[in-house]
Design a protein around this motif. Structure first.
Motif, PDB file in Angstrom:
ATOM      1  N   PHE A   1     -23.817 -26.965 -91.033  1.00  0.00           N
ATOM      2  CA  PHE A   1     -25.055 -27.389 -89.963  1.00  0.00           C
ATOM      3  C   PHE A   1     -24.430 -28.079 -88.717  1.00  0.00           C
ATOM      4  N   SER A   2     -25.063 -27.759 -87.637  1.00  0.00           N
ATOM      5  CA  SER A   2     -24.670 -28.428 -86.420  1.00  0.00           C
ATOM      6  C   SER A   2     -25.769 -29.286 -85.894  1.00  0.00           C
ATOM      7  N   ARG A   3     -27.104 -29.159 -86.448  1.00  0.00           N
ATOM      8  CA  ARG A   3     -28.264 -30.075 -85.719  1.00  0.00           C
ATOM      9  C   ARG A   3     -29.172 -30.545 -86.660  1.00  0.00           C
ATOM     10  N   LEU A   4     -29.674 -31.567 -86.343  1.00  0.00           N
ATOM     11  CA  LEU A   4     -30.939 -31.880 -86.972  1.00  0.00           C
ATOM     12  C   LEU A   4     -32.210 -31.701 -86.006  1.00  0.00           C
ATOM     13  N   VAL A   5     -33.010 -31.141 -86.487  1.00  0.00           N
ATOM     14  CA  VAL A   5     -34.361 -30.589 -85.685  1.00  0.00           C
ATOM     15  C   VAL A   5     -35.520 -31.065 -86.498  1.00  0.00           C
ATOM     16  N   LEU A   6     -36.710 -30.821 -85.796  1.00  0.00           N
ATOM     17  CA  LEU A   6     -38.077 -31.192 -86.160  1.00  0.00           C
ATOM     18  C   LEU A   6     -38.715 -29.940 -85.928  1.00  0.00           C
ATOM     19  N   LEU A   7     -39.081 -29.187 -86.991  1.00  0.00           N
ATOM     20  CA  LEU A   7     -39.830 -27.828 -87.037  1.00  0.00           C
ATOM     21  C   LEU A   7     -41.511 -28.208 -87.176  1.00  0.00           C
ATOM     22  N   THR A   8     -42.047 -27.404 -86.322  1.00  0.00           N
ATOM     23  CA  THR A   8     -43.604 -27.139 -86.550  1.00  0.00           C
ATOM     24  C   THR A   8     -43.994 -26.081 -87.233  1.00  0.00           C
ATOM     25  N   LYS A   9     -44.758 -25.757 -88.138  1.00  0.00           N
ATOM     26  CA  LYS A   9     -45.276 -24.727 -88.722  1.00  0.00           C
ATOM     27  C   LYS A   9     -46.847 -24.652 -88.888  1.00  0.00           C
ATOM     28  N   ILE A  10     -47.413 -23.750 -88.578  1.00  0.00           N
ATOM     29  CA  ILE A  10     -48.956 -23.622 -88.322  1.00  0.00           C
ATOM     30  C   ILE A  10     -49.521 -22.354 -88.985  1.00  0.00           C
ATOM     31  N   LYS A  11     -50.437 -22.756 -89.939  1.00  0.00           N
ATOM     32  CA  LYS A  11     -51.154 -21.749 -90.607  1.00  0.00           C
ATOM     33  C   LYS A  11     -52.620 -21.583 -89.739  1.00  0.00           C
ATOM     34  N   VAL A  12     -52.907 -20.515 -89.179  1.00  0.00           N
ATOM     35  CA  VAL A  12     -54.093 -20.691 -88.568  1.00  0.00           C
ATOM     36  C   VAL A  12     -55.408 -20.568 -89.238  1.00  0.00           C
ATOM     37  N   TYR A  13     -55.210 -19.375 -90.159  1.00  0.00           N
ATOM     38  CA  TYR A  13     -56.266 -18.902 -91.136  1.00  0.00           C
ATOM     39  C   TYR A  13     -55.612 -17.814 -92.055  1.00  0.00           C
ATOM     40  N   LYS A  14     -55.146 -18.394 -93.339  1.00  0.00           N
ATOM     41  CA  LYS A  14     -54.693 -17.560 -94.422  1.00  0.00           C
ATOM     42  C   LYS A  14     -53.381 -16.903 -94.095  1.00  0.00           C
TER      43      LYS A  14
ATOM     44  N   LEU B   1     -48.662 -15.702 -75.808  1.00  0.00           N
ATOM     45  CA  LEU B   1     -49.242 -14.591 -76.356  1.00  0.00           C
ATOM     46  C   LEU B   1     -49.380 -14.776 -77.750  1.00  0.00           C
ATOM     47  N   ILE B   2     -47.982 -14.875 -78.822  1.00  0.00           N
ATOM     48  CA  ILE B   2     -48.383 -14.854 -79.983  1.00  0.00           C
ATOM     49  C   ILE B   2     -49.226 -15.780 -80.458  1.00  0.00           C
ATOM     50  N   ARG B   3     -49.196 -17.154 -80.064  1.00  0.00           N
ATOM     51  CA  ARG B   3     -50.235 -18.183 -80.130  1.00  0.00           C
ATOM     52  C   ARG B   3     -51.837 -17.776 -80.012  1.00  0.00           C
ATOM     53  N   THR B   4     -51.737 -17.140 -78.948  1.00  0.00           N
ATOM     54  CA  THR B   4     -53.344 -16.677 -78.659  1.00  0.00           C
ATOM     55  C   THR B   4     -53.593 -15.646 -79.587  1.00  0.00           C
ATOM     56  N   ARG B   5     -52.945 -14.676 -79.726  1.00  0.00           N
ATOM     57  CA  ARG B   5     -53.085 -13.621 -80.654  1.00  0.00           C
ATOM     58  C   ARG B   5     -53.323 -13.980 -82.188  1.00  0.00           C
ATOM     59  N   LYS B   6     -52.517 -15.051 -82.490  1.00  0.00           N
ATOM     60  CA  LYS B   6     -52.908 -15.298 -84.028  1.00  0.00           C
ATOM     61  C   LYS B   6     -54.062 -16.154 -84.122  1.00  0.00           C
ATOM     62  N   PHE B   7     -54.429 -17.032 -83.175  1.00  0.00           N
ATOM     63  CA  PHE B   7     -55.587 -17.854 -83.250  1.00  0.00           C
ATOM     64  C   PHE B   7     -56.941 -16.808 -83.145  1.00  0.00           C
ATOM     65  N   ILE B   8     -57.032 -15.981 -82.246  1.00  0.00           N
ATOM     66  CA  ILE B   8     -58.038 -15.003 -82.074  1.00  0.00           C
ATOM     67  C   ILE B   8     -58.088 -14.189 -83.401  1.00  0.00           C
ATOM     68  N   ARG B   9     -57.128 -13.677 -83.793  1.00  0.00           N
ATOM     69  CA  ARG B   9     -57.399 -12.915 -85.333  1.00  0.00           C
ATOM     70  C   ARG B   9     -57.648 -13.868 -86.364  1.00  0.00           C
ATOM     71  N   GLY B  10     -57.235 -15.109 -86.444  1.00  0.00           N
ATOM     72  CA  GLY B  10     -57.672 -15.767 -87.749  1.00  0.00           C
ATOM     73  C   GLY B  10     -59.124 -16.360 -87.424  1.00  0.00           C
ATOM     74  N   ILE B  11     -59.670 -16.705 -86.362  1.00  0.00           N
ATOM     75  CA  ILE B  11     -61.010 -17.132 -85.900  1.00  0.00           C
ATOM     76  C   ILE B  11     -61.940 -15.827 -86.422  1.00  0.00           C
ATOM     77  N   ASP B  12     -61.608 -14.584 -85.899  1.00  0.00           N
ATOM     78  CA  ASP B  12     -62.298 -13.401 -86.645  1.00  0.00           C
ATOM     79  C   ASP B  12     -62.515 -13.262 -87.879  1.00  0.00           C
ATOM     80  N   LYS B  13     -61.093 -13.311 -88.626  1.00  0.00           N
ATOM     81  CA  LYS B  13     -61.193 -13.199 -89.800  1.00  0.00           C
ATOM     82  C   LYS B  13     -61.944 -14.143 -90.511  1.00  0.00           C
ATOM     83  N   ALA B  14     -62.081 -15.471 -90.201  1.00  0.00           N
ATOM     84  CA  ALA B  14     -62.897 -16.674 -90.901  1.00  0.00           C
ATOM     85  C   ALA B  14     -64.543 -16.147 -90.582  1.00  0.00           C
TER      86      ALA B  14
END
Length: 339
Positions: A274-287, A72-85
């Motif tokens: 700290f208890s864990r080493l992790v790999l994080l993904t961050k996404i800037k859709v648009y602005k 849901l959040i992924r879809t919302r952020k992409f749709i909003r980002g596309i519309d803003k662009a």
């Protein structure tokens, strides 16, 4: 039923500035139900679930691609980002050109905006490799009575697609990824397309970053917040800034490609608490449209090593992103025990 008006009504929730998760969930279910009803195909079959495996990653099976709407959040952020662009770059003097690479069966991320602009304002290039998805896509566009819109359908691998130099896109959309940029063709698609456009072209998402990070100890999974992770080092980035200079030098995205190796050492004192080493993904859709940690399946932290509370020493992590038939960030963790 006026299907166009129905899509505008259903998807209006994606454009609300205030997030109401319950309403968003309901809108998503309605949107999905409508698309499934007009596509004319059962995707829950062997042919629909079959991925296409290529030498630089896989293209999702039709059934799985359609399920992405449920994030849901992924879809919302992409749709909003596309519309803003679109709103920020539309030009009344000539049509805005949007290239959408990897549309899946529904072109889910662009449909909510198509009906908000006239057919004279925007032209589209829809690229989809999967033949089953491509067939459904054309059916859906026809059922939505969009034949008189300027839409060019291309059944091709977007990692090999050659852009017409006289018809370069203003906005390029591609959400062909999984968590940590593994398995799918996101990086190869961006490399190929970035190499063929000018720097003013807008890419959505604008930036994808992978970080090595530490997770604080003693925090239950359901209570974990962004603040409970400490970034140690960015190890890979997909963006115009990061990719265009590289791709001018290295233009082969169809075969194995390795990126710069990164090394990080975390001292013993920095591991305390700290208890864990992790790999994080961050996404800037648009602005300001960003997908934060744990907001989407794309940004769930990946645990790569548990850190024992009695460990005395430091950690060295070697990383390198590689494009292959199974693209991913490869890593090696070395325990430097205290002597």
């Amino acid at each position: 039923m006026d299907i166009q008006k129905e899509i505008i009504r259903i998807t209006s929730e994606y454009f609300q500035d205030k997030l109401d998760y319950k309403k968003l969930q309901q809108a998503s279910q309605e949107y999905k139900s409508l698309l499934n009803s007009i596509c004319g195909q059962n995707m829950d079959v062997e042919n629909g679930k079959k991925d296409i495996n290529l030498n630089n990653g896989k293209a999702l099976g039709t059934f799985w691609a359609a399920l992405c709407l449920d994030d849901l959040i992924r879809t919302r952020k992409f749709i909003r980002g596309i519309d803003k662009a679109i709103r920020e770059n539309i030009n009344k003097q000539k049509p805005l050109h949007i290239l959408y690479a990897g549309t899946g069966p529904f072109a889910t991320l662009i449909l909510p905006t198509i009906f908000r602009y006239s057919k004279e304002e925007i032209k589209y290039t829809f690229i989809e490799l999967n033949p089953f998805s491509f067939e459904i896509l054309q059916t859906v566009i026809s059922k939505l009575e969009l034949e008189n819109f300027n839409i060019n359908f291309v059944k091709e691998d977007a990692t090999k697609y050659q852009i017409d130099a006289k018809n370069k896109p203003d906005i390029i959309i591609s959400e062909t990824m999984q968590n940590a940029l593994a398995k799918e063709q996101q990086v190869s698609i961006f490399l190929n397309l970035m190499n063929q456009v000018n720097y003013k072209s807008i890419f959505i998402p604008e930036k994808i970053e992978l970080f090595i990070a530490l997770k604080k100890a003693g925090i239950p999974a359901e209570e974990t917040l962004i603040s409970h992770y400490q970034n140690e080092k960015k190890v890979f980035e997909v963006s115009k800034e990061a990719m265009i200079p590289l791709n001018r030098l290295e233009n082969n995205t169809s075969y194995e490609t390795s990126f710069t190796k990164k090394q990080i050492t975390i001292a013993q004192k920095e591991l305390k608490g700290f208890s864990r080493l992790v790999l994080l993904t961050k996404i800037k859709v648009y602005k300001d449209e960003k997908i934060e940690i744990n907001e989407s399946g794309l940004t769930v932290p990946l645990i790569i090593k548990d850190i024992q509370s009695n460990f005395e020493g430091s950690l060295t992590i070697n990383t390198q992103y590689k494009i292959s038939s199974h693209p991913k960030l490869e890593y090696e963790i070395i325990l430097n025990n205290k002597t």
